[in-house]
Design a protein around this motif. Structure first.
Motif, PDB file in Angstrom:
ATOM      1  N   UNK A   3       0.573  -1.244  -0.082  1.00  0.00           N
ATOM      2  CA  UNK A   3      -0.285   0.639  -0.192  1.00  0.00           C
ATOM      3  C   UNK A   3       0.547   1.031   0.456  1.00  0.00           C
ATOM      4  N   UNK A   4       0.285   2.244  -1.015  1.00  0.00           N
ATOM      5  CA  UNK A   4       1.107   3.409  -0.386  1.00  0.00           C
ATOM      6  C   UNK A   4       0.681   3.986   0.786  1.00  0.00           C
ATOM      7  N   UNK A   5       1.994   5.054   0.673  1.00  0.00           N
ATOM      8  CA  UNK A   5       2.047   6.193   1.939  1.00  0.00           C
ATOM      9  C   UNK A   5       0.092   6.676   2.258  1.00  0.00           C
ATOM     10  N   UNK A   8      -2.448   4.353   3.496  1.00  0.00           N
ATOM     11  CA  UNK A   8      -2.024   3.709   4.966  1.00  0.00           C
ATOM     12  C   UNK A   8      -2.736   4.958   5.615  1.00  0.00           C
ATOM     13  N   UNK A   9      -2.400   5.679   4.808  1.00  0.00           N
ATOM     14  CA  UNK A   9      -2.741   6.410   6.223  1.00  0.00           C
ATOM     15  C   UNK A   9      -4.132   7.029   5.472  1.00  0.00           C
ATOM     16  N   UNK A  10      -4.981   7.165   4.917  1.00  0.00           N
ATOM     17  CA  UNK A  10      -6.537   7.041   4.462  1.00  0.00           C
ATOM     18  C   UNK A  10      -7.493   5.741   5.799  1.00  0.00           C
ATOM     19  N   UNK A 119       6.674   3.491  -4.396  1.00  0.00           N
ATOM     20  CA  UNK A 119       6.180   4.265  -6.039  1.00  0.00           C
ATOM     21  C   UNK A 119       6.840   2.968  -6.592  1.00  0.00           C
ATOM     22  N   UNK A 120       7.651   2.599  -6.762  1.00  0.00           N
ATOM     23  CA  UNK A 120       8.578   1.395  -7.718  1.00  0.00           C
ATOM     24  C   UNK A 120       7.691   0.613  -8.049  1.00  0.00           C
ATOM     25  N   UNK A 121       7.010   0.199  -7.353  1.00  0.00           N
ATOM     26  CA  UNK A 121       5.461  -0.789  -7.541  1.00  0.00           C
ATOM     27  C   UNK A 121       4.488  -0.175  -7.707  1.00  0.00           C
TER      28      UNK A 121
END
Length: 178
Positions: A3-5, A8-10, A119-121
């Motif tokens: 999961x992206x930052x 995760x924040x959401x 980001x790469x993923x």
């Protein structure tokens, strides 16, 4: 895929607002991040790693009200993880050098590395699996073309072509329309 930052924040904010599903999704998504964080710092202690992951997940749950919604989530998460590691060292009476403690506190850009990996993923997720795997294996994980080809059971030229085509597609996507 991790999961992206932002995701995760959401999920964290959703959990704070009472969404049990978002909170559960968050905790599940944190497991591989925390395993990676602790594995990097606790080599040769796999049982301790799993214990620390569980302790950190519990701390995230119990201390979630201390999260500042205006700040990045992973910064808060890794601060909690570092404190859990320090507590573990104290309880276990594990001998640490000054350099070990500095590494734990500074974290050597781990948060930035995790963010970059996410980001790469995300970029690789849009490529055909064969191309994404070839790029991940050779350019991200650092395997040689020969090692990656052997591991995947394909020829070296196949790996080279997949990497070339994948990188070309990524470059075109990043460059955007003319």
């Amino acid at each position: 895929m991790r999961a992206s930052e932002q995701q995760l924040r959401l999920w964290m904010i959703g959990g704070l607002e009472g969404d049990a599903n978002a909170h559960a999704m968050l905790l599940r998504a944190l497991v591989p991040l925390l395993q990676s964080f602790y594995r990097r710092r606790m080599s040769g202690r796999p049982d301790d790693i799993e214990d620390l992951v569980q302790e950190t997940l519990m701390a995230v749950h119990v201390r979630r009200a201390t999260y500042d919604r205006d700040r990045p989530f992973t910064g808060w998460l890794f601060a909690v993880a570092r404190y859990k590691m320090i507590d573990h060292f104290r309880r276990s009476r594990i001998h640490c050098t000054v350099e070990d403690v500095a590494d734990i506190l500074v974290s050597e850009g781990f948060e930035d590395a995790v963010s970059a990996r996410m980001d790469v993923d995300r970029l690789l997720a849009d490529l055909p699996p064969k191309q994404a795997d070839a790029i991940r294996g050779t350019h991200v994980d650092g395997n040689s073309i020969a090692d990656h080809a052997r591991r995947m059971g394909i020829g070296e030229s196949d790996v080279k072509i997949s990497v070339h085509r994948g990188l070309k597609a990524l470059a075109a996507r990043i460059k955007g329309p003319n």
